[in-house]
Design a protein around this motif. Structure first.
Motif, PDB file in Angstrom:
ATOM      1  N   SER A  25       0.855  -1.189   0.000  1.00  0.00           N
ATOM      2  CA  SER A  25       0.000   0.000   0.000  1.00  0.00           C
ATOM      3  C   SER A  25       0.890   1.238   0.000  1.00  0.00           C
ATOM      4  CB  SER A  25      -0.897   0.004   1.229  1.00  0.00           C
ATOM      5  OG  SER A  25      -0.104   0.149   2.399  1.00  0.00           O
ATOM      6  N   GLY A  26       0.294   2.364  -0.269  1.00  0.00           N
ATOM      7  CA  GLY A  26       1.069   3.591  -0.194  1.00  0.00           C
ATOM      8  C   GLY A  26       1.517   4.087  -1.551  1.00  0.00           C
ATOM      9  N   ARG A  27       1.757   5.380  -1.624  1.00  0.00           N
ATOM     10  CA  ARG A  27       2.117   5.991  -2.891  1.00  0.00           C
ATOM     11  C   ARG A  27       3.608   6.090  -3.097  1.00  0.00           C
ATOM     12  NH1 ARG A  27      -1.186  11.433  -2.167  1.00  0.00           N
ATOM     13  NH2 ARG A  27      -0.389  11.107  -0.060  1.00  0.00           N
ATOM     14  N   THR A  28       4.392   5.626  -2.116  1.00  0.00           N
ATOM     15  CA  THR A  28       5.841   5.780  -2.215  1.00  0.00           C
ATOM     16  C   THR A  28       6.549   4.443  -2.356  1.00  0.00           C
ATOM     17  OG1 THR A  28       6.028   5.756   0.205  1.00  0.00           O
ATOM     18  CG2 THR A  28       5.815   7.908  -0.881  1.00  0.00           C
ATOM     19  N   PHE A  29       5.838   3.456  -2.867  1.00  0.00           N
ATOM     20  CA  PHE A  29       6.415   2.107  -3.018  1.00  0.00           C
ATOM     21  C   PHE A  29       7.733   2.155  -3.758  1.00  0.00           C
ATOM     22  CE2 PHE A  29       6.548  -2.393  -3.433  1.00  0.00           C
ATOM     23  CZ  PHE A  29       6.925  -2.681  -4.740  1.00  0.00           C
ATOM     24  N   SER A  30       7.800   2.963  -4.783  1.00  0.00           N
ATOM     25  CA  SER A  30       8.992   2.984  -5.632  1.00  0.00           C
ATOM     26  C   SER A  30      10.206   3.563  -4.920  1.00  0.00           C
ATOM     27  CB  SER A  30       8.722   3.766  -6.919  1.00  0.00           C
ATOM     28  OG  SER A  30       8.372   5.094  -6.615  1.00  0.00           O
ATOM     29  N   SER A  31      10.032   4.132  -3.752  1.00  0.00           N
ATOM     30  CA  SER A  31      11.180   4.661  -3.026  1.00  0.00           C
ATOM     31  C   SER A  31      11.774   3.661  -2.037  1.00  0.00           C
ATOM     32  CB  SER A  31      10.784   5.933  -2.268  1.00  0.00           C
ATOM     33  OG  SER A  31       9.852   5.645  -1.246  1.00  0.00           O
ATOM     34  N   TYR A  32      11.179   2.472  -1.955  1.00  0.00           N
ATOM     35  CA  TYR A  32      11.628   1.469  -0.995  1.00  0.00           C
ATOM     36  C   TYR A  32      12.387   0.340  -1.672  1.00  0.00           C
ATOM     37  CZ  TYR A  32       8.644   3.477   2.615  1.00  0.00           C
ATOM     38  OH  TYR A  32       8.073   4.320   3.535  1.00  0.00           O
ATOM     39  N   ALA A  33      13.460  -0.082  -1.026  1.00  0.00           N
ATOM     40  CA  ALA A  33      14.034  -1.380  -1.369  1.00  0.00           C
ATOM     41  C   ALA A  33      13.103  -2.449  -0.804  1.00  0.00           C
ATOM     42  CB  ALA A  33      15.423  -1.537  -0.768  1.00  0.00           C
ATOM     43  N   MET A  34      12.977  -3.545  -1.509  1.00  0.00           N
ATOM     44  CA  MET A  34      12.091  -4.626  -1.101  1.00  0.00           C
ATOM     45  C   MET A  34      12.887  -5.911  -0.927  1.00  0.00           C
ATOM     46  SD  MET A  34       9.169  -3.147  -0.969  1.00  0.00           S
ATOM     47  CE  MET A  34       8.133  -4.587  -0.725  1.00  0.00           C
ATOM     48  N   GLY A  35      12.431  -6.728  -0.008  1.00  0.00           N
ATOM     49  CA  GLY A  35      13.150  -7.971   0.232  1.00  0.00           C
ATOM     50  C   GLY A  35      12.226  -9.122   0.578  1.00  0.00           C
ATOM     51  N   TRP A  36      12.761 -10.318   0.465  1.00  0.00           N
ATOM     52  CA  TRP A  36      12.088 -11.533   0.911  1.00  0.00           C
ATOM     53  C   TRP A  36      12.981 -12.210   1.941  1.00  0.00           C
ATOM     54  CZ3 TRP A  36       7.171 -12.885  -0.210  1.00  0.00           C
ATOM     55  CH2 TRP A  36       6.568 -12.290  -1.319  1.00  0.00           C
ATOM     56  N   PHE A  37      12.364 -12.628   3.023  1.00  0.00           N
ATOM     57  CA  PHE A  37      13.035 -13.370   4.077  1.00  0.00           C
ATOM     58  C   PHE A  37      12.219 -14.622   4.355  1.00  0.00           C
ATOM     59  CE2 PHE A  37      16.071 -10.133   5.617  1.00  0.00           C
ATOM     60  CZ  PHE A  37      15.589  -9.030   4.930  1.00  0.00           C
ATOM     61  N   ARG A  38      12.810 -15.571   5.050  1.00  0.00           N
ATOM     62  CA  ARG A  38      12.054 -16.766   5.403  1.00  0.00           C
ATOM     63  C   ARG A  38      12.470 -17.268   6.777  1.00  0.00           C
ATOM     64  NH1 ARG A  38      14.674 -21.021   0.975  1.00  0.00           N
ATOM     65  NH2 ARG A  38      16.726 -21.269   1.990  1.00  0.00           N
ATOM     66  N   GLN A  39      11.542 -17.988   7.384  1.00  0.00           N
ATOM     67  CA  GLN A  39      11.825 -18.569   8.690  1.00  0.00           C
ATOM     68  C   GLN A  39      11.228 -19.962   8.756  1.00  0.00           C
ATOM     69  OE1 GLN A  39      10.595 -16.233  12.107  1.00  0.00           O
ATOM     70  NE2 GLN A  39      12.091 -17.277  13.410  1.00  0.00           N
ATOM     71  N   ALA A  40      12.101 -20.940   8.947  1.00  0.00           N
ATOM     72  CA  ALA A  40      11.670 -22.318   9.096  1.00  0.00           C
ATOM     73  C   ALA A  40      11.450 -22.615  10.581  1.00  0.00           C
ATOM     74  CB  ALA A  40      12.722 -23.260   8.516  1.00  0.00           C
ATOM     75  N   PRO A  41      10.648 -23.622  10.897  1.00  0.00           N
ATOM     76  CA  PRO A  41      10.390 -23.951  12.304  1.00  0.00           C
ATOM     77  C   PRO A  41      11.679 -24.223  13.066  1.00  0.00           C
ATOM     78  CG  PRO A  41       8.869 -25.116  10.890  1.00  0.00           C
ATOM     79  CD  PRO A  41       9.859 -24.458   9.984  1.00  0.00           C
ATOM     80  N   GLY A  42      11.828 -23.577  14.212  1.00  0.00           N
ATOM     81  CA  GLY A  42      13.002 -23.794  15.041  1.00  0.00           C
ATOM     82  C   GLY A  42      14.262 -23.099  14.559  1.00  0.00           C
TER      83      GLY A  42
END
Length: 125
Positions: A25-42
């Motif tokens: 959401s938001g009008r400033t999306f293009s000013s942000y770096a974006m990332g993906w992270f993950r977390q496995a159980p434990g």
């Protein structure tokens, strides 16, 4: 303020593919770096991939290089993670993240200001 909503997770057999999406959401999306992270159980949360504000620079964890591809569409306020050749060890909750730090820094320090709620990815052997 940025709100992030992930989708596209699910159950897939080893060797299969999935594409995750993260709508912001938001009008400033293009000013942000974006990332993906993950977390496995434990396990602790780990960096997967990040992309600069204009898509010109991308970064990947060694464990996913050559198999995952991050991209973004600033017109749609969306970032994607295409995951190919999935392995059982890719099973985790995947989180989308946004920050105004650089995409490279996001991967190094493993933090971000804004997070989605996560989407489950399960890879069966």
């Amino acid at each position: 303020q940025v709100q992030l909503v992930e989708s596209g997770g699910g159950l897939v057999q080893a060797g299969g593919s999935l594409r995750l999406s993260c709508a912001a959401s938001g009008r400033t999306f293009s000013s942000y770096a974006m990332g993906w992270f993950r977390q496995a159980p434990g396990k602790e949360r780990e960096f997967v991939s990040s992309i600069s504000w204009n898509g010109g620079s991308t970064y990947y964890a060694d464990s996913v290089k050559g198999r995952f591809t991050i991209s973004r569409d600033n017109a749609k306020n969306t970032v994607y993670l295409k995951m190919n050749s999935l392995k059982p060890e890719d099973t985790a909750v995947y989180y989308c993240a946004a920050d105004k730090i650089s995409a490279q820094t996001m991967g190094i320090i493993n933090v971000a200001n804004y997070w989605g709620q996560g989407t489950q990815v399960t890879v069966s052997s």
